[in-house]
Design an enzyme around this catalytic site. Structure first.
Site, PDB file in Angstrom:
ATOM      1  N   LYS A 119     -15.657  65.641  95.015  1.00  0.00           N
ATOM      2  CA  LYS A 119     -14.718  64.497  95.782  1.00  0.00           C
ATOM      3  C   LYS A 119     -13.784  64.447  96.046  1.00  0.00           C
ATOM      4  CE  LYS A 119     -17.259  61.166  94.868  1.00  0.00           C
ATOM      5  NZ  LYS A 119     -18.160  60.305  95.368  1.00  0.00           N
TER       6      LYS A 119
HETATM    7  N1  GLU Z   1     -20.333  59.080  98.985  1.00  0.00           N
HETATM    8  C1  GLU Z   1     -21.599  59.284  98.951  1.00  0.00           C
HETATM    9  C2  GLU Z   1     -22.138  59.207  97.275  1.00  0.00           C
HETATM   10  O1  GLU Z   1     -21.379  59.415  96.372  1.00  0.00           O
HETATM   11  C3  GLU Z   1     -22.083  59.765  99.095  1.00  0.00           C
HETATM   12  C4  GLU Z   1     -21.591  61.154  99.083  1.00  0.00           C
HETATM   13  C5  GLU Z   1     -22.327  62.030 100.486  1.00  0.00           C
HETATM   14  O2  GLU Z   1     -23.282  61.414 101.207  1.00  0.00           O
HETATM   15  O3  GLU Z   1     -21.783  63.091 101.004  1.00  0.00           O
HETATM   16  O4  GLU Z   1     -22.685  59.422  97.436  1.00  0.00           O
END
Ligand code: GLU
Length: 430
Positions: free
Chosen positions: A121
């Site tokens: 992240k």
């Molecule tokens: N930001 C989204 C989550 O928290 C998607 C992450 C992604 O698709 O890589 O799951």
């Protein structure tokens, strides 16, 4: 404006519990689940730490010509099962600790779904509302450049998250591709379908929330046509979940945005209420009666789905939650303290790492389409998502039925055993 660094988020107003960092929560949850499993403590120790955290300064030229230096991060937690995967957020509360905690959640999310991916992240400490479209584009392009050495279609694949969207991913992909000298759609997911994005990706997290609400209600013998649902947040997750549940016969009795909530015990016309993407902050615009967001969390409903931000159900208000079932649409909306209060009160909480995992699952489909240069129809995406969600639900349900644990711990047990097995098989180098 003169040049300088962005100011840190104001956390003075936060109470000690809600200011528990995502990392502290994620580590406590890891230890809680690890205690249920006979795991090698050395593997658990490795999983308490991220593989890498990249901190970058991102200079932004504002439209008035001044330069502001913002701070960005990319936390890569674990890639034992495949490339790092997870979103990039633009939010004033982004911090190193938050990124690491959220990256850990991504590791468990991809593992619960049994996707060949790890967890990451990142984000920039910025209030996206203060950015003009051109500033947002410059910021995204420069961030892509600062992260170029550590991202890539086989190493780390970012995606949208809070404050970022398909257009942000399009700029990120373009900046990366220009520097690499070749169009590389697989470097990010959540792109517009015209440039390698997948149909159904934007609606996918909300779709998975709705599917999990449906499965959980089937498990608890609650018929869909009698179901009352309250949804906090009317962005892509909340609005898509609300509209799907409504089309399946449920009564969505309350929805909200930052300005407050609309409530109608006989069911709201959710198709007519503008989602954040259609018209920002317009949920309460034409409403006769508006209730506070906190009141929405305490409504007497069958299902409460917090789909906005983290840490909204805390030790302070968990005792007042009257829903029979909580399904987490946002990442981390229920704090560790609130989780134990709800467990003691017999209110099941279906965790984020299962309920909103439709997003990363369709991201995986998108990545497959990109590397294979072959587009899937929306019908195929939704059908495969349905299969993946039901398979994951059944796998978590088996753990839940076998052990005397919460739904969250059951999902963690499943995820952790898969990640730990990958570490055991691969071993430690050197
Ligand atoms: N930001 C989204 C989550 O928290 C998607 C992450 C992604 O698709 O890589 O799951």
């Amino acid at each position: 404006m003169s040049s300088g660094t962005s100011s840190p988020p104001d956390e003075t107003a936060a109470d000690p519990e809600t200011s528990e960092t995502a990392l502290e929560t994620a580590r406590r949850q890891l230890e809680h689940a690890a205690a249920e499993l006979d795991l090698d403590p050395n593997v658990v120790e490795r999983l308490r730490h991220p593989t890498r955290v990249q901190r970058v300064s991102v200079p932004l030229r504002r439209d008035d010509g001044s330069v502001e230096v913002l701070t960005g991060y990319r936390a890569q937690h674990d890639d034992a099962r495949g490339p790092f995967k997870g979103g990039l957020r633009f939010h004033p509360h982004v911090s190193e600790e938050e990124c690491v905690g959220l990256a850990m959640w991504m590791t468990w999310k991809t593992a619960v779904m049994d996707l060949p991916l790890g967890g990451a992240k990142g984000g920039i400490v910025v209030n996206p509302k203060t950015l003009s479209p051109t500033e947002r584009e410059r910021l995204t392009r420069r961030f892509a450049e600062e992260l170029r050495d550590i991202v890539g279609p086989n190493t780390d694949i970012p995606a949208p998250d809070m404050g970022t969207d398909p257009q942000t991913m399009a700029w990120f992909m373009d900046a990366y591709s220009v520097q690499q000298g070749e169009t590389t759609p697989g470097v990010v997911t959540g792109k517009p379908p015209e440039i390698g994005g997948s149909y159904g990706r934007e609606a996918a997290p909300g779709r998975s929330v709705a599917i999990i609400v449906r499965e959980a209600c089937r498990y608890y013998d609650k018929p869909m046509d009698d179901l009352s649902v309250a949804i906090q947040g009317f962005g892509s997750v909340g609005a898509n979940a609300a509209r799907l549940l409504d089309s399946w016969g449920a009564d969505v009795v309350a929805v909200s945005d930052v300005n407050g909530a609309v409530h109608d015990p006989s069911g709201l016309p959710v198709d007519e209420i503008p989602s954040h993407d259609e018209e920002p902050e317009a949920v309460t615009e034409n409403a006769e009666t508006v209730i506070a967001n906190d009141e929405l969390l305490e409504l007497d409903v069958d299902v409460l789905a917090p789909c906005a931000i983290g840490n909204v159900i805390t030790g302070q208000n968990a005792g007042a939650v009257r829903a029979d079932l909580v399904v987490e649409g946002a990442n981390g909306p229920v704090t560790f303290a609130a989780d134990s209060i709800l467990e003691q009160r017999g209110v099941p909480v279906i965790p984020d790492i299962l309920a909103n995992a439709g997003g990363v699952t369709v991201s995986y489909f998108e990545w497959l389409q990109d590397i294979n240069r072959r587009k899937w129809s929306r019908e195929r995406v939704n059908e495969e998502l349905e299969n993946e969600m039901v398979t994951a639900w059944n796998a978590v349900r088996e753990e839940y039925d076998e052990r005397d644990v919460s739904w969250r711990t059951a999902a963690y047990i499943l995820a952790l055993s898969r990640v730990a097995k990958a570490h055991e098989l691969r071993g430690l180098w050197p």
